[in-house]
Design a protein around this motif. Structure first.
Motif, PDB file in Angstrom:
ATOM      1  N   VAL A  34       2.344  21.291   2.054  1.00 31.23           N
ATOM      2  CA  VAL A  34       2.274  20.191   1.090  1.00 31.23           C
ATOM      3  C   VAL A  34       2.010  18.888   1.833  1.00 31.23           C
ATOM      4  O   VAL A  34       2.594  18.623   2.883  1.00 31.23           O
ATOM      5  CB  VAL A  34       3.571  20.089   0.246  1.00 31.23           C
ATOM      6  CG1 VAL A  34       4.805  19.918   1.128  1.00 31.23           C
ATOM      7  CG2 VAL A  34       3.466  18.943  -0.764  1.00 31.23           C
ATOM      8  N   VAL A  59       8.141  21.894  -7.138  1.00 30.00           N
ATOM      9  CA  VAL A  59       7.919  20.693  -6.334  1.00 30.00           C
ATOM     10  C   VAL A  59       9.024  19.692  -6.641  1.00 30.00           C
ATOM     11  O   VAL A  59       9.248  19.336  -7.805  1.00 30.00           O
ATOM     12  CB  VAL A  59       6.538  20.067  -6.622  1.00 30.00           C
ATOM     13  CG1 VAL A  59       6.313  18.851  -5.726  1.00 30.00           C
ATOM     14  CG2 VAL A  59       5.428  21.092  -6.420  1.00 30.00           C
ATOM     15  N   THR A 102       3.662  17.818  -9.565  1.00 24.68           N
ATOM     16  CA  THR A 102       2.972  17.341  -8.359  1.00 24.68           C
ATOM     17  C   THR A 102       2.678  15.845  -8.393  1.00 24.68           C
ATOM     18  O   THR A 102       2.114  15.312  -7.445  1.00 24.68           O
ATOM     19  CB  THR A 102       1.649  18.099  -8.153  1.00 24.68           C
ATOM     20  OG1 THR A 102       0.728  17.753  -9.199  1.00 24.68           O
ATOM     21  CG2 THR A 102       1.875  19.602  -8.140  1.00 24.68           C
TER      22      THR A 102
END
Length: 449
Positions: A324, A369, A405
């Protein structure tokens, strides 16, 4: 009393003006194309000349993805030739020469020669074949499918240069404002903007004051109109330069002028140099110079208060299959219509802005996330704003974001602050991004560690 940003404006003008290697490249291309036209049409030296922003002294570097150009006029067409034939003949001659063949692009009012991009953007040469006129104008220029129209390019260039240094500076700065504001980019043509500036610009030496008054005067002049005004060519009164200005584009331009007036008035009222600089950057873009975080003493402070994954009962088991990274942008404009990229450790952002963070993930399986913000420095600490918790993504209104995200933050405390994203699967942290550093300045709050 407004803060003195005269040095900033001087540097800004240098930053947006074309220089090396663009100017030598433009001159070289113009010479090569001019020599070809002189020889191909067997015309006198003075019958090929420059027009447009480069000739007028108002050319600027393009913004991201933009282009810069050179405009050439060639007096090379006979009196009985149609506009379409004149353009087609010029195109044919360029295609017959190996230096230009692959560069030729057909345009409605000209023939374009496209060159390779460089570090500031694309580059092209536009060539207009013209003929002598029999009426008020000295020349006539073609427009494919529409015939001939009167033009006075050399006279207009002389008019521009005769307006003086304040005019040239103001036009360059407003052209950069136009380029930076997405909805203004196509809302007004350069030549229309130039003539309107000449009508509305005060003769004031200070750049900030002159730009502000020009915005005010432009808005006052246009705001009450229900349709685009007639903007006469100052050297050819029979030509309405705004004849192709659509109602939609005109209305968009007036809206952006209204916002520009508000921003400029705020900048002029600011008593804090950093705040005033930040506002001018809202209007004019990142080429307007600001003090660097380093010069202000900024650095990342202690962030031991940041929550650890184990505090949430998660194990940390990095898995190379998962990754990420986060990117960020500042939301600019009072209506939030423009976003600009912000790099980790980038320039100071003034308090009161919004930042959008986006996690770019690579994962073979579903992951959750999570986000984390750890503020540092005395301002956040004294205001009980250090944060540090791990949380779900928030939207621009501080509610839960359905897109994990994307996370939005408001800038508030002076200091260098940290943001990161974590990928969690089955109560295990399989990947984390590097800490992303955001430098923020609040009015009247100098940096304290």
């Amino acid at each position: 009393m407004a803060v003195d940003l005269s040095a900033n404006f001087e540097q800004f003008l240098q930053n947006i003006s074309l220089g090396d290697p663009q100017v030598p490249r433009m001159n070289s291309a113009a010479r090569t194309v001019s020599d070809f036209l002189l020889a191909s049409y067997d015309i006198a030296q003075g019958n090929v000349f420059l027009q447009g922003s480069y000739a007028n002294g108002t050319a600027i570097e393009p913004v991201r993805g933009g282009e810069y150009d050179v405009d050439l006029v060639a007096v090379c067409v006979g009196g009985n030739t149609t506009a379409d034939d004149a353009l087609s003949e010029l195109e044919k001659r360029f295609r017959s020469d190996g230096r230009f063949r692959a560069r030729v692009r057909r345009k409605q009012p000209c023939v374009r020669l496209e060159y390779a991009e460089d570090n500031v953007g694309g580059f092209h040469v536009d060539v207009v074949p013209v003929r002598y006129a029999n009426h008020d104008a000295p020349l006539e220029a073609p427009r494919r499918g529409e015939g001939w129209h009167e033009t006075a390019p050399a006279e207009y260039t002389r008019w521009c240069t005769s307006q003086g240094a304040y005019f040239l500076r103001t036009v360059k700065m407003l052209k950069r404002w136009r380029a930076e504001q997405q909805s203004v980019r196509t809302a007004v043509k350069s030549i229309v903007l130039q003539v309107l500036v000449a009508q509305c610009m005060p003769s004031v030496a200070d750049d900030a004051d002159r730009i502000t008054q020009t915005f005010r005067n432009l808005h006052a002049h246009l705001a009450g109109m229900t349709r685009p005004p007639v903007v006469l060519n100052p050297v050819l009164p029979t030509e309405n330069l705004a004849g192709r200005w659509t109602q939609e584009s005109f209305a968009s331009f007036v809206r952006e002028l209204d916002e520009a007036v508000q921003w400029a008035d705020q900048a002029m009222a600011a008593t804090d140099v950093i705040e005033a600089t930040d506002i001018w950057r809202e209007l004019l873009g990142d080429d307007f110079p600001a003090r660097t975080p380093t010069s202000l003493g900024f650095h990342v402070g202690d962030y031991s208060h940041a929550q650890t994954p184990s505090d949430r009962g998660w194990a940390e088991r990095s898995d190379a299959r998962y990754a990420v990274e986060i990117t960020a942008s500042t939301q600019r404009g009072k209506r939030g219509q423009t976003r600009r990229p912000y790099s980790s450790g980038g320039p100071v952002v003034f308090a009161g802005h919004k930042l959008r963070f986006k996690a770019e993930i690579s994962a073979p399986n579903h992951v959750d996330v999570w986000w984390q913000v750890a503020n540092t420095g005395a301002h956040a600490r004294n205001a009980s704003g250090l944060r540090g918790e791990i949380f779900r993504a928030r939207d621009s209104r501080r509610g839960t974001n359905s897109d994990q995200t994307e996370n939005w933050e408001n800038t508030a405390y002076t200091g260098s602050h940290l943001v990161r994203a974590l990928l969690v699967r089955n109560n295990e942290v399989v990947a984390t991004s590097a800490w992303f550093v955001v430098n923020i300045y609040a009015r009247g709050r100098p940096f304290r560690p």
